[in-house]
Scaffold this active site. Structure first.
Site, PDB file in Angstrom:
ATOM      1  N   LYS A 210       0.844  -1.198   0.000  1.00 13.97           N
ATOM      2  CA  LYS A 210       0.000   0.000   0.000  1.00 13.97           C
ATOM      3  C   LYS A 210       0.885   1.257   0.000  1.00 13.97           C
ATOM      4  CE  LYS A 210      -3.843  -2.253   2.449  1.00 13.97           C
ATOM      5  NZ  LYS A 210      -4.485  -2.496   3.773  1.00 13.97           N
TER       6      LYS A 210
ATOM      7  N   GLN B 114      -4.051  -1.267  10.345  1.00 17.73           N
ATOM      8  CA  GLN B 114      -4.086  -2.570   9.673  1.00 17.73           C
ATOM      9  C   GLN B 114      -4.677  -3.634  10.599  1.00 17.73           C
ATOM     10  OE1 GLN B 114      -3.442  -3.107   6.446  1.00 17.73           O
ATOM     11  NE2 GLN B 114      -3.657  -5.309   6.498  1.00 17.73           N
TER      12      GLN B 114
ATOM     13  N   ASP C 230     -10.350   3.778   5.647  1.00 16.99           N
ATOM     14  CA  ASP C 230     -10.932   2.439   5.480  1.00 16.99           C
ATOM     15  C   ASP C 230     -12.463   2.476   5.471  1.00 16.99           C
ATOM     16  OD1 ASP C 230      -9.126   0.238   5.176  1.00 16.99           O
ATOM     17  OD2 ASP C 230      -8.335   0.670   7.166  1.00 16.99           O
TER      18      ASP C 230
END
Ligand code: GUN
Length: 286
Positions: free
Chosen positions: A53, A97, A122
């Site tokens: 990412k 994460q 997210d």
């Protein structure tokens, strides 16, 4: 219609357009978008994903920082780290994460709730989940956004279609319900307690599967001409597999995503898009 739904190609197109847009704004403001990724577990898979990412961020002109925490970190330290990033106005996006280490896993929602909704790239914060309930997809989860973008890119009609989703997670299945409903599809969500799952699979005009079991979807299970979106990602001896027996299903389906090169690159592309959206919100740019 093309039979292979090429997520990699669409992701490259989106990323290259985004790079240009970021550059245009940077030239006017002198401010680059910045993403902070928090890695609190020692799962090598998570580390690989976060590094990938960050590499993609760099390619489009998004700065990124990695906050790597010990896996035995306390709840308070993690909350403090999130708070620091919320208050740092050079950081526009925060990615925590998942999964968190075992000790903190049960409190995952508590940490997600702490991330500022404006920086929640997210789309997991309750505020952004609630907005999605009202069909506002601005900061919605990345994988579902990628799936919708892929279907739209290939002009696949959703209105009135029977869409069957095998996944009910906050990351994939649940956000898809609202996104598909917004586009007038009829949705069935299957899960571990679903009786006679094959009956539902057979009816699907569009099948979206994320179960993490290679070859879970075989030729007999699908309807002739169905559109197959394979979200599964399992690593077997270093090789990446989806949930669909691609070679078997290819002839019978109407179109299908490959693995790799299907939904995966789009998840990352939409993380970049969401970081850009969060950056514009904080810079008050429309
Ligand atoms: N772990 C697996 N997928 C994701 C994702 O999309 N976002 C975060 N934060 N963690 C993940």
């Amino acid at each position: 219609m093309e039979k292979i739904l090429d997520g990699k190609k669409l992701a490259e197109k989106l990323n290259s357009e985004l790079k240009q847009e970021i550059n245009n704004i940077f030239e006017k403001t002198g401010v680059k978008p910045k993403l902070a990724a928090i890695l609190a577990n020692e799962d090598p898979g998570s580390e690989i994903y976060v590094n990938m990412k960050r590499k993609k961020c760099a390619e489009v002109g998004i700065e990124s920082i990695l906050i790597k925490l010990e896996k035995d970190i306390s709840e308070n330290t993690l909350l403090e780290e999130i708070n620091k990033l919320n208050n740092d106005n050079t950081v526009h996006g925060i990615l925590l994460q998942l999964p968190l280490p075992t000790k903190l896993k049960e409190s995952t929602n508590k940490f997600i709730e702490k991330i500022s909704p404006l920086k929640d790239v997210d789309g997991f914060n309750p505020i952004n989940k609630g907005l999605l309930f009202d069909y506002n997809e601005e900061l919605a989860p990345c994988t579902p956004k990628g799936i919708i973008a892929l279907l739209e890119y290939y002009s696949i009609e959703l209105k009135g279609k029977d869409v069957v989703i095998i996944n009910r997670s906050n990351l994939v299945g649940k956000p898809l319900i609202f996104m598909l409903l917004k586009r007038n599809a009829t949705i069935t969500v299957c899960h571990t307690s679903t009786k006679n799952i094959d009956k539902h699979l057979k009816r699907a005009d569009i099948l979206i599967v994320a179960v993490g079991k290679p070859k879970f979807i075989t030729k007999e299970k699908i309807k002739e001409g169905a559109i197959i979106i394979d979200v599964g990602q399992s690593r077997v001896e270093g090789k990446l597999f989806g949930d669909v027996d691609f070679d078997q299903v290819f002839e019978k389906c109407g179109a299908i995503t490959p693995t790799p090169g299907g939904v995966g690159p789009l998840t990352v592309a939409f993380l970049l898009q969401n970081t850009f959206i969060a950056y514009k919100k904080q810079l008050k740019i429309n």
